[in-house]
Design an enzyme around this catalytic site. Structure first.
Site, short mmCIF file in Angstrom:
data_model
loop_
_atom_site.label_atom_id
_atom_site.label_comp_id
_atom_site.label_asym_id
_atom_site.label_seq_id
_atom_site.Cartn_x
_atom_site.Cartn_y
_atom_site.Cartn_z
N GLU A 202 0.85 -1.21 0.00
CA GLU A 202 0.00 0.00 0.00
C GLU A 202 0.87 1.25 0.00
OE1 GLU A 202 -3.29 -0.12 2.79
OE2 GLU A 202 -4.16 -1.84 1.76
N GLU A 328 -4.75 -8.86 0.06
CA GLU A 328 -5.54 -8.51 1.26
C GLU A 328 -6.98 -8.41 0.80
OE1 GLU A 328 -4.29 -5.21 3.73
OE2 GLU A 328 -2.19 -5.68 3.37
O1 AHR Z 1 -5.16 -5.53 7.22
C1 AHR Z 1 -5.10 -4.32 7.89
C2 AHR Z 1 -4.42 -3.24 7.06
O2 AHR Z 1 -5.21 -2.94 5.94
C3 AHR Z 1 -3.09 -3.59 6.46
O3 AHR Z 1 -2.06 -3.41 7.35
C4 AHR Z 1 -2.98 -2.62 5.33
O4 AHR Z 1 -2.18 -3.09 4.27
C5 AHR Z 1 -4.42 -2.39 4.92
O5 AHR Z 1 -4.73 -1.05 4.82
#
Ligand code: AHR
Length: 524
Positions: A202, A328
């Site tokens: 990110e 994610e």
């Molecule tokens: O999963 C929680 C957070 O969500 C992670 O650390 C980040 O990559 C995303 O914004």
């Protein structure tokens, strides 16, 4: 809006003309149809689509995995036994670590050597608590070996140096040189296998607030030094992709760096509220039917999200070499009342389970490009598999979905077509079923189906061509209510049970799927 009746009439009249191999549909009150061509394979579903993610966040690593060698909680070399045993049952194929946002502030050298000498830092992203680094590279690799999972390391671009990243790769994978020497001194003789290395996380947000142009240039620079050593030649270099639908990010990063990456990521979180903390994302356990429908609508957008990203990938990678990792994904709710701020601890109900079934079916359907996905996160954080309360441990409805879907690991995706009713109350006329079908090495056809309807059973009629089925069995995860969930007091409220209303007649299978349920049907 299409009424259920009209749709049903269309489906039934169309169906009576459809010839499916030797099976001719009739008009015996079927509500919804699935046709499966068991001899038409569309691709291979990588087992890594069923991957997981473990971040130094809240109680994911500490307590969730790591309790230390001197803990009263039964452990092997500091890693708790009960959690590892439970996770082995869902066959974790790959585990991403150490973050998340944490990855871009993690300095790996803090987490090696004698634990008593490791420096204590502050986890500024998550709860502002002490990070004592007792769980580092060696402990993570040990965990992966216990689980039988491949490690997927996320490197630090946001606050780390190129040299630091290069040395980490060397420490883990080289057999000669100073870093290998240090690893050996720390007790690990042989290099590890690291098949996946992420260059940042990110980086448009917590990983350095970069523009796509700046990140693409940084990506090119950092990845030059991510050098796979003998034994790790196939290591995939993974570039940071967008959060949700930021297609501009994909466009720029692919244009500038596609030829230097093996994969690009996509993050997709779903909820019913807002990212705005004043509004909140919604309660995990207390919700109306309307909010159920809203979540399903949001989840179903994953198909379009992937298609949009892939369209841009195709433009800059005509040979379709670059893989897409949804590294994610999942539901994100307000933290459980009374839990530590910043720890992202949430409960997990049948709503999460059905949402997961939509995501996973979508990844399966896109298996020619989606080669990995990592639900966030494995223990005690967001849409977790496992919840712990000190020495106690429970598994969630989402864990059971992964248990059912293990049937798809490395199986062949089969051609299938679903004709189903729209969900009542959905302005966007969303479908009320979600399906994916694959064939495993033994020739068994595995159908996973989520009934998105929170109130009504679904009568599904399924015609199969390309094989001569001889038997069918099924399992179902449903719970009493749409918000049924497991608690430490009642750990088996939601569990997998046999699917009873299922029958095979020649090539036709009929099944009744309970409301808010996820099922696995095996046809031999
Ligand atoms: O999963 C929680 C957070 O969500 C992670 O650390 C980040 O990559 C995303 O914004």
């Amino acid at each position: 809006m299409i009424s259920k009746k009209v749709l049903l009439a269309v489906v039934v009249s169309l169906a009576s003309f459809v010839q499916a191999g030797t099976v001719v549909r009739d008009q015996v009150e079927p509500q919804q149809y699935l046709t499966i061509k068991a001899d038409v394979e569309k691709g291979t579903i990588s087992k890594n689509i069923y991957g997981h993610f473990a971040e130094h966040l809240g109680r994911c690593i500490y307590e969730g995995f790591w309790v230390g060698e001197n803990s009263d909680i039964p452990n092997i070399r500091g890693i708790r036994k009960d959690v590892v045993e439970a996770l082995k049952k869902i066959k974790v194929p790959v585990l991403r670590w150490p973050g998340g946002c944490f990855a871009d502030k993690y300095h790996w050298m803090d987490g090696i050597g004698p634990r008593k000498d490791r420096p204590a830092g502050i986890n500024t992203f998550w709860g502002g608590v002490i990070e004592d680094n007792s769980f580092g590279t060696h402990e993570f690799m040990d965990l992966c070996e216990m689980l039988g999972a491949d490690p997927y390391i996320a490197g630090n671009v946001g606050s780390g140096t190129v040299e630091e990243m290069q040395e980490w790769v060397e420490y883990m994978t080289a057999d000669i040189g100073a870093m290998a020497q240090l690893r050996k001194l720390n007790g690990r003789e042989k290099p590890w296998k690291v098949p996946f290395f992420g260059v940042g996380n990110e980086n448009w947000g917590c990983g350095g607030e970069m523009s796509p142009e700046y990140y693409a240039d940084e990506y090119r620079r950092y990845q030059s030094y991510v050098i796979p050593f003998p034994g790790n030649e196939g290591m995939k270099k993974v570039a940071c992709g967008p959060g949700g639908e930021d297609l501009h990010w994909v466009e720029v990063v692919m244009r500038k760096a596609a030829n230097k990456m093996d994969a690009i990521t996509l993050h997709r979180y779903v909820f019913t509220g807002s990212w705005d903390a004043r509004i909140g994302k919604g309660s995990a356990t207390s919700f109306t039917r309307e909010l159920w429908v809203k979540l399903m609508e949001n989840t179903l957008r994953i198909d379009q999200n992937i298609d949009n990203v892939v369209e841009i990938m195709d433009k800059y990678d005509r040979g379709k070499r670059v893989e897409l990792y949804v590294d994610e994904w999942g539901t994100w709710w307000d933290q459980e009342p009374g839990s530590h701020a910043g720890f992202l601890y949430q409960q997990n109900t049948m709503r999460d389970a059905v949402s997961a079934s939509i995501f996973l079916n979508s990844f399966n359907e896109h298996c020619n490009r989606v080669k990995m996905a990592n639900i966030a996160q494995i223990n005690n954080v967001l849409q977790a598999m496992i919840l712990t309360d000190k020495e106690k441990m429970i598994v969630t409805p989402t864990y059971h979905v992964f248990e059912l879907y293990a049937a798809h690991h490395n199986a062949k995706l089969l051609e299938s077509e679903l004709e189903c009713n729209p969900l009542t109350g959905s302005e966007k006329k969303v479908q009320s079923l979600t399906v994916s079908v694959s064939k495993d090495d033994s020739g068994t056809v595995n159908i996973t189906v989520g009934n998105i309807d929170p109130e009504n059973s679904a009568e599904l009629v399924c015609d199969i061509t390309g094989i001569s089925p001889v038997s069918v069995v099924g399992k179902v995860l449903a719970g009493e209510q749409m918000n049924s969930h497991n608690t430490f007091e009642n750990p088996n409220d939601v569990k997998i049970e046999a699917l009873s209303n299922i029958k095979l007649d020649g090539r036709r299978l009929t099944v009744s799927l309970p409301p808010h349920s996820v099922s696995l049907i095996n046809v031999k």
